[in-house]
Enzyme design. Structure first.
Site, mmCIF file in Angstrom:
data_model
loop_
_atom_site.group_PDB
_atom_site.id
_atom_site.type_symbol
_atom_site.label_atom_id
_atom_site.label_comp_id
_atom_site.label_asym_id
_atom_site.label_seq_id
_atom_site.Cartn_x
_atom_site.Cartn_y
_atom_site.Cartn_z
ATOM 1 N N GLY A 197 0.837 -1.340 -0.137
ATOM 2 C CA GLY A 197 -0.264 0.062 0.075
ATOM 3 C C GLY A 197 0.839 1.245 -0.014
ATOM 4 C CD GLN B 136 -2.821 -7.065 -3.511
ATOM 5 O OE1 GLN B 136 -3.508 -7.638 -4.282
ATOM 6 N NE2 GLN B 136 -1.604 -6.571 -4.062
ATOM 7 C CG ASP C 232 0.237 2.135 -5.955
ATOM 8 O OD1 ASP C 232 -0.863 1.915 -6.128
ATOM 9 O OD2 ASP C 232 1.084 1.796 -4.841
HETATM 10 O O1 MRU Z 1 0.789 -3.822 -4.803
HETATM 11 P P1 MRU Z 1 -0.099 -3.169 -3.630
HETATM 12 O O2 MRU Z 1 -0.739 -4.047 -2.775
HETATM 13 O O3 MRU Z 1 0.948 -2.406 -2.829
HETATM 14 O O4 MRU Z 1 -0.751 -2.226 -4.380
HETATM 15 C C1 MRU Z 1 -1.469 -1.346 -3.690
HETATM 16 C C2 MRU Z 1 -2.476 -0.188 -4.445
HETATM 17 O O5 MRU Z 1 -2.641 -0.415 -5.612
HETATM 18 C C3 MRU Z 1 -3.160 0.712 -3.753
HETATM 19 O O6 MRU Z 1 -4.678 0.807 -4.221
HETATM 20 C C4 MRU Z 1 -2.724 2.075 -3.588
HETATM 21 O O7 MRU Z 1 -1.328 1.817 -2.871
HETATM 22 C C5 MRU Z 1 -3.412 2.770 -2.288
HETATM 23 S S1 MRU Z 1 -3.061 2.365 -0.832
HETATM 24 C C6 MRU Z 1 -3.916 3.554 -0.063
#
Ligand code: MRU
Length: 338
Positions: free
Chosen positions: A48, A191, A232
């Site tokens: 995240g 997730q 992100d």
């Molecule tokens: O690969 P991840 O699980 O780190 O991806 C996370 C996401 O794409 C979330 O939507 C993003 O980081 C926002 S978290 C508030």
């Protein structure tokens, strides 16, 4: 540690819940080694965008814990190690840069460890406050009781605070605007079905897990009123990188005339990035597609392409909710917004 907390820095250690084991097992890991924190980010034990920024900052604190004559070398080794963990979420680089500045300003002082810890805690507290404001600002997107669809995980597990998109959903539910949440399972690492479901269960919010390919069917049948996801990295023009599959949802939402919102702190806006074309997309390893946990579901020799994120073009985004306000298109983020 409370009944459920994503991570905490206590007694010179980072304690974090291993997100790869959720929701089946709630296992906490403790470490005072920045290398272990870097590994945790790479393996998605902690993930995240805002969360990885905060824990990387704590990682840098640990790099100067023991007195050393080559303190600067140690700090920058850790700094480069953290930078190399994951390329897409800009919060990581944002937080590391704040820590670098704090180090440069204080590197000759004996209490550098305490000073860096103070900076990391500030980054953490700041994220908690931003999450609160995002939830408050996000409330204005609800006009009636809604069926909401979300992707990936954007709650407590993904941030230093209570979350971004998921915190808006929680706030919306508390205020009677959210009837049910459709949770995309979010292939390949689930997730949604593992982490968002876990958080919604803890918050007593009704939800149904769907496969990622179910969204079009739901929308066609008028079963979704609004889509909210996190981010992100957001470019100056509003193009947004988020978990792979977000772009699909934006296209579908536009086709079905359903509002599609992004929620993120301004630490996710990259002022050096004019458009989505400049955003580096992380590619994940093939075993994450060919296996689920330890179960082989396809042949090891099959080729795979696994981008972890996609870019949603700004014209498909109804609004971007930050801690400052609800931004409407055309987007043109600048220093004042951040
Ligand atoms: O690969 P991840 O699980 O780190 O991806 C996370 C996401 O794409 C979330 O939507 C993003 O980081 C926002 S978290 C508030």
């Amino acid at each position: 540690m409370s009944d459920f907390s994503c991570f905490e820095f206590k007694d010179d250690k980072l304690i974090f819940i291993d997100q790869t084991k959720l929701p089946i097992e709630e296992i906490y890991i403790q470490t005072d080694d920045y290398e272990r924190i870097a590994e945790a980010i790479e393996k998605l034990e902690i993930r995240g965008a805002p969360a990885i920024g905060v824990v990387a900052a704590y990682g840098l604190v640990l790099s100067v814990r023991e007195f050393s004559h080559n303190r600067e070398e140690k700090f920058f080794n850790a700094f480069e190690r953290m930078r190399a963990t994951r390329p897409t979420a800009v919060n990581l680089f944002w937080a590391l840069d704040k820590m670098r500045i704090a180090f440069e300003e204080n590197k000759h002082l004996d209490n550098i460890y305490e000073l860096l810890l103070h900076s990391a805690r500030e980054i953490h507290l700041d994220d908690i406050e931003r999450c609160e404001m995002i939830a408050k600002n996000g409330l204005m997107i609800f006009e009636k009781t809604c069926y909401v669809l979300t992707h990936c995980n954007t709650g407590q597990l993904a941030t230093g605070g209570e979350g971004t998109a998921l915190n808006i959903i929680k706030e919306g539910h508390e205020n009677g605007f959210v009837k049910l949440v459709y949770v995309d399972e979010t292939r390949p690492l689930f997730q949604g079905s593992r982490l968002t479901a876990f958080e919604l269960e803890k918050a007593n919010i009704p939800f149904k897990i769907i496969t990622d390919s179910t969204a079009a069917f739901l929308m066609k049948n008028k079963m979704v009123d609004v889509v909210i996801t996190g981010a992100d990295r957001i470019a100056v023009n509003g193009d947004t990188a988020n978990k792979i599959g977000t772009y699909n949802l934006a296209v579908l939402s536009n086709f079905h005339k359903i509002p599609f919102y992004i929620a993120a702190p301004t630490s996710t806006i990259d002022l050096n990035c004019e458009s989505g074309k400049n955003i580096k997309i992380e590619e994940r390893k093939k075993s994450e597609i060919l296996r689920i946990k330890d179960i082989q579901i396809s042949k090891e020799n099959y080729d795979v392409y696994s981008p972890a994120f996609d870019i949603t073009p700004n014209e498909l985004i109804t609004g971007i909710i930050t801690e400052n306000r609800l931004h409407k298109p055309p987007y043109n983020f600048n220093d004042k917004d951040c």
